[in-house]
Design a protein around this motif. Sequence first.
Motif, PDB file in Angstrom:
ATOM      1  N   ARG A 345       0.830  -1.208   0.000  1.00  0.00           N
ATOM      2  CA  ARG A 345       0.000   0.000   0.000  1.00  0.00           C
ATOM      3  C   ARG A 345       0.860   1.252   0.000  1.00  0.00           C
ATOM      4  O   ARG A 345       0.580   2.213  -0.738  1.00  0.00           O
ATOM      5  CB  ARG A 345      -0.924  -0.001   1.222  1.00  0.00           C
ATOM      6  CG  ARG A 345      -1.804   1.242   1.323  1.00  0.00           C
ATOM      7  CD  ARG A 345      -2.747   1.168   2.502  1.00  0.00           C
ATOM      8  NE  ARG A 345      -2.035   1.029   3.769  1.00  0.00           N
ATOM      9  CZ  ARG A 345      -2.641   0.935   4.953  1.00  0.00           C
ATOM     10  NH1 ARG A 345      -3.967   0.939   5.020  1.00  0.00           N
ATOM     11  NH2 ARG A 345      -1.940   0.813   6.060  1.00  0.00           N
ATOM     12  N   ASP A 349      -0.201   3.164  -3.272  1.00  0.00           N
ATOM     13  CA  ASP A 349      -1.357   4.037  -3.048  1.00  0.00           C
ATOM     14  C   ASP A 349      -0.872   5.468  -2.862  1.00  0.00           C
ATOM     15  O   ASP A 349      -0.134   5.779  -1.929  1.00  0.00           O
ATOM     16  CB  ASP A 349      -2.142   3.575  -1.812  1.00  0.00           C
ATOM     17  CG  ASP A 349      -3.543   4.162  -1.783  1.00  0.00           C
ATOM     18  OD1 ASP A 349      -3.709   5.337  -2.158  1.00  0.00           O
ATOM     19  OD2 ASP A 349      -4.466   3.437  -1.387  1.00  0.00           O
ATOM     20  N   THR A 350      -1.300   6.357  -3.765  1.00  0.00           N
ATOM     21  CA  THR A 350      -0.837   7.755  -3.750  1.00  0.00           C
ATOM     22  C   THR A 350      -1.734   8.667  -2.920  1.00  0.00           C
ATOM     23  O   THR A 350      -1.562   9.884  -2.953  1.00  0.00           O
ATOM     24  CB  THR A 350      -0.749   8.297  -5.186  1.00  0.00           C
ATOM     25  OG1 THR A 350      -2.045   8.194  -5.807  1.00  0.00           O
ATOM     26  CG2 THR A 350       0.265   7.493  -6.006  1.00  0.00           C
ATOM     27  N   SER A 351      -2.679   8.104  -2.203  1.00  0.00           N
ATOM     28  CA  SER A 351      -3.584   8.928  -1.399  1.00  0.00           C
ATOM     29  C   SER A 351      -2.812   9.744  -0.372  1.00  0.00           C
ATOM     30  O   SER A 351      -1.909   9.225   0.296  1.00  0.00           O
ATOM     31  CB  SER A 351      -4.598   8.034  -0.675  1.00  0.00           C
ATOM     32  OG  SER A 351      -5.351   8.788   0.251  1.00  0.00           O
ATOM     33  N   PRO A 352      -3.136  11.052  -0.234  1.00  0.00           N
ATOM     34  CA  PRO A 352      -2.432  11.893   0.744  1.00  0.00           C
ATOM     35  C   PRO A 352      -2.866  11.627   2.185  1.00  0.00           C
ATOM     36  O   PRO A 352      -2.225  12.095   3.121  1.00  0.00           O
ATOM     37  CB  PRO A 352      -2.809  13.311   0.313  1.00  0.00           C
ATOM     38  CG  PRO A 352      -4.166  13.161  -0.312  1.00  0.00           C
ATOM     39  CD  PRO A 352      -4.147  11.824  -1.003  1.00  0.00           C
ATOM     40  N   MET A 353      -3.946  10.887   2.366  1.00  0.00           N
ATOM     41  CA  MET A 353      -4.445  10.629   3.710  1.00  0.00           C
ATOM     42  C   MET A 353      -3.519   9.671   4.453  1.00  0.00           C
ATOM     43  O   MET A 353      -2.974   8.735   3.867  1.00  0.00           O
ATOM     44  CB  MET A 353      -5.854  10.020   3.641  1.00  0.00           C
ATOM     45  CG  MET A 353      -6.880  10.918   2.975  1.00  0.00           C
ATOM     46  SD  MET A 353      -7.175  12.411   3.941  1.00  0.00           S
ATOM     47  CE  MET A 353      -8.002  11.702   5.363  1.00  0.00           C
ATOM     48  N   PHE A 355      -2.388   6.547   6.683  1.00  0.00           N
ATOM     49  CA  PHE A 355      -2.926   5.195   6.773  1.00  0.00           C
ATOM     50  C   PHE A 355      -2.855   4.683   8.207  1.00  0.00           C
ATOM     51  O   PHE A 355      -1.856   4.880   8.901  1.00  0.00           O
ATOM     52  CB  PHE A 355      -2.141   4.235   5.875  1.00  0.00           C
ATOM     53  CG  PHE A 355      -2.233   4.562   4.414  1.00  0.00           C
ATOM     54  CD1 PHE A 355      -3.456   4.578   3.760  1.00  0.00           C
ATOM     55  CD2 PHE A 355      -1.089   4.845   3.688  1.00  0.00           C
ATOM     56  CE1 PHE A 355      -3.533   4.867   2.407  1.00  0.00           C
ATOM     57  CE2 PHE A 355      -1.145   5.130   2.339  1.00  0.00           C
ATOM     58  CZ  PHE A 355      -2.377   5.151   1.692  1.00  0.00           C
ATOM     59  N   TYR A 380      -6.078  -1.951   0.006  1.00  0.00           N
ATOM     60  CA  TYR A 380      -5.424  -1.758  -1.286  1.00  0.00           C
ATOM     61  C   TYR A 380      -5.651  -2.979  -2.164  1.00  0.00           C
ATOM     62  O   TYR A 380      -5.390  -4.112  -1.767  1.00  0.00           O
ATOM     63  CB  TYR A 380      -3.912  -1.522  -1.143  1.00  0.00           C
ATOM     64  CG  TYR A 380      -3.285  -1.301  -2.495  1.00  0.00           C
ATOM     65  CD1 TYR A 380      -3.381  -0.068  -3.123  1.00  0.00           C
ATOM     66  CD2 TYR A 380      -2.689  -2.352  -3.181  1.00  0.00           C
ATOM     67  CE1 TYR A 380      -2.870   0.125  -4.397  1.00  0.00           C
ATOM     68  CE2 TYR A 380      -2.184  -2.175  -4.452  1.00  0.00           C
ATOM     69  CZ  TYR A 380      -2.279  -0.926  -5.051  1.00  0.00           C
ATOM     70  OH  TYR A 380      -1.797  -0.730  -6.320  1.00  0.00           O
ATOM     71  N   ALA A 386      -5.757   0.895  -6.404  1.00  0.00           N
ATOM     72  CA  ALA A 386      -5.934   1.860  -5.307  1.00  0.00           C
ATOM     73  C   ALA A 386      -6.672   1.148  -4.189  1.00  0.00           C
ATOM     74  O   ALA A 386      -7.029  -0.028  -4.295  1.00  0.00           O
ATOM     75  CB  ALA A 386      -6.705   3.081  -5.790  1.00  0.00           C
ATOM     76  N   SER A 387      -6.928   1.877  -3.113  1.00  0.00           N
ATOM     77  CA  SER A 387      -7.657   1.294  -1.983  1.00  0.00           C
ATOM     78  C   SER A 387      -9.149   1.457  -2.187  1.00  0.00           C
ATOM     79  O   SER A 387      -9.627   2.518  -2.613  1.00  0.00           O
ATOM     80  CB  SER A 387      -7.237   1.978  -0.680  1.00  0.00           C
ATOM     81  OG  SER A 387      -5.877   1.740  -0.404  1.00  0.00           O
ATOM     82  N   HIS A 388      -9.897   0.392  -1.889  1.00  0.00           N
ATOM     83  CA  HIS A 388     -11.357   0.492  -1.916  1.00  0.00           C
ATOM     84  C   HIS A 388     -11.832   1.355  -0.750  1.00  0.00           C
ATOM     85  O   HIS A 388     -11.187   1.412   0.309  1.00  0.00           O
ATOM     86  CB  HIS A 388     -11.989  -0.893  -1.818  1.00  0.00           C
ATOM     87  CG  HIS A 388     -11.875  -1.701  -3.072  1.00  0.00           C
ATOM     88  ND1 HIS A 388     -12.565  -1.404  -4.222  1.00  0.00           N
ATOM     89  CD2 HIS A 388     -11.133  -2.802  -3.361  1.00  0.00           C
ATOM     90  CE1 HIS A 388     -12.268  -2.288  -5.156  1.00  0.00           C
ATOM     91  NE2 HIS A 388     -11.392  -3.143  -4.660  1.00  0.00           N
ATOM     92  N   LYS A 389     -12.968   2.002  -0.918  1.00  0.00           N
ATOM     93  CA  LYS A 389     -13.499   2.853   0.149  1.00  0.00           C
ATOM     94  C   LYS A 389     -14.247   2.049   1.199  1.00  0.00           C
ATOM     95  O   LYS A 389     -14.228   2.393   2.381  1.00  0.00           O
ATOM     96  CB  LYS A 389     -14.421   3.907  -0.455  1.00  0.00           C
ATOM     97  CG  LYS A 389     -13.683   4.952  -1.297  1.00  0.00           C
ATOM     98  CD  LYS A 389     -14.635   6.036  -1.784  1.00  0.00           C
ATOM     99  CE  LYS A 389     -13.892   7.110  -2.571  1.00  0.00           C
ATOM    100  NZ  LYS A 389     -14.801   8.174  -3.074  1.00  0.00           N
TER     101      LYS A 389
END
Length: 468
Positions: A345, A349-353, A355, A380, A386-389
């Motif tokens: 992940r 995973d490029t999400s700025p949030m 983890f 992920y 990407a990661s599922h919501k």
Amino acid sequence: MVAPSRYLLEQQLEKQLRQRTGLSGKQGLHPVPKPFYRQSEALDALHKLTEDVDYTPSQVGLFAQELGAGGKRRFLVNTFAGFALERAPRSWPQDDEPLGNFYEVIQEDRPCWFYFDLEYSRETNPHLDADIVMAAFRKTLACFCREVLQVDLDVTSVLEMESSTERKFSKHVIVKRVRPASGEVRALAFPNNAQAGLLVSSLVQYAALHRADGGDALFVQAPKADDGQEREVCIIDESVYSRNRSFRLLFQSKFGKKRRLDLDAGSAKLAFGVKPHPCFALLETMASFVPDGTELFEHALIPRGFAHMQAKASRSSVIRHKNGSVQAECDPLLNYLIRVWDDIRRLNDTSPMPFEPTSVQSCVEMDERFLTVTLNNNRYCFCKGASHKSNHIYLVVDTQQASFHQKCFDIACRHYASPPFKIPCWIIDTSAEEEEFSNLISAGGDGFQVADVADVPQKRMRISEGGA
């Protein structure tokens, strides 16, 4: 009649070995003279010695002698001092003649040093220079200690032994000390070899991420498999951290082979200053001889209580408790899956949030071969990229193939399975392995078969190489 000078030398050697191992003059050198032909019986005899307080665990060890092809062995319970005095030559060998076929058994519940089995086929890597490989290993290990463990490697504590041939490069390495920023020397000994193996897995991952910085020499071509496919493997054999592992000793050769395991002169000079007597060289190069009072190494990468013995009980508890988060830190397999999927992940995973740490929600044993492990706080998915919501992902573990792949509960991904990831052999802790050792059938002895490195999907490899 033994010459007086020889007799006095033997007396002096015994006295010094007793002092080094904490053995008093009243304790016998060879408390269990008879051999055993089942490892379980030898372990029972060893445990009785320590439970009766006749000896401390650091004074006695378990040793194996190869008796024939196919891994046939007998087991010996002896003091470390007694074994070293009995089995080491009285002078350093000047020829290539084999001196025996003995191994130490690195017990699953006993301390050990940080040890390595390094090897690769020279036939499938004809242009690979062994000096370059070892330079890459030393550099990668030193950088891993500095950047990941936040300590400096004490090079004077590194002992290298070699048994290479024209067909195969083979070395054993023992590392005993590191230096934190405070400057105080710390021992690099672990409560068990499962913890050493866990740290080695992290080192292999670190090497894979730093191939462009010299780590590339640690990844080589393995001999072709039965299907004819080429495989890349790491020279660091991760299979030697299994339960009650036999590890070849200094001066010893494999059954039917002439090439001994000999001490590297350069590392011996750094470690000992002057060349020690062979008895002390044999003793100090044992991965399982950790003297009383040695402070055991701790690090955040190693969960407290991590060991082989907790694995089955911990996993059984997980299987029964299918609702809510599961504590998996004492289970080598579940802990390994958590760490790997955390890394995947992080790399993809490029999400700025930020983890949350990955945990295990449930583990279900489908049959004797397959487990399914559902994760918490990590969704992920390789299919989505990407990661599922909302939908969880799960990992399917194939214990026979020592691998796992990712699947997903999302309806759009229901037919997708990720490429397989290899799991280090020592982590697949099964009753079959224990039975294998009990029946004296050991495939690999001191771990001569190089374990597969994780076959990481191309997407992760591209990102890793770019980041390096």
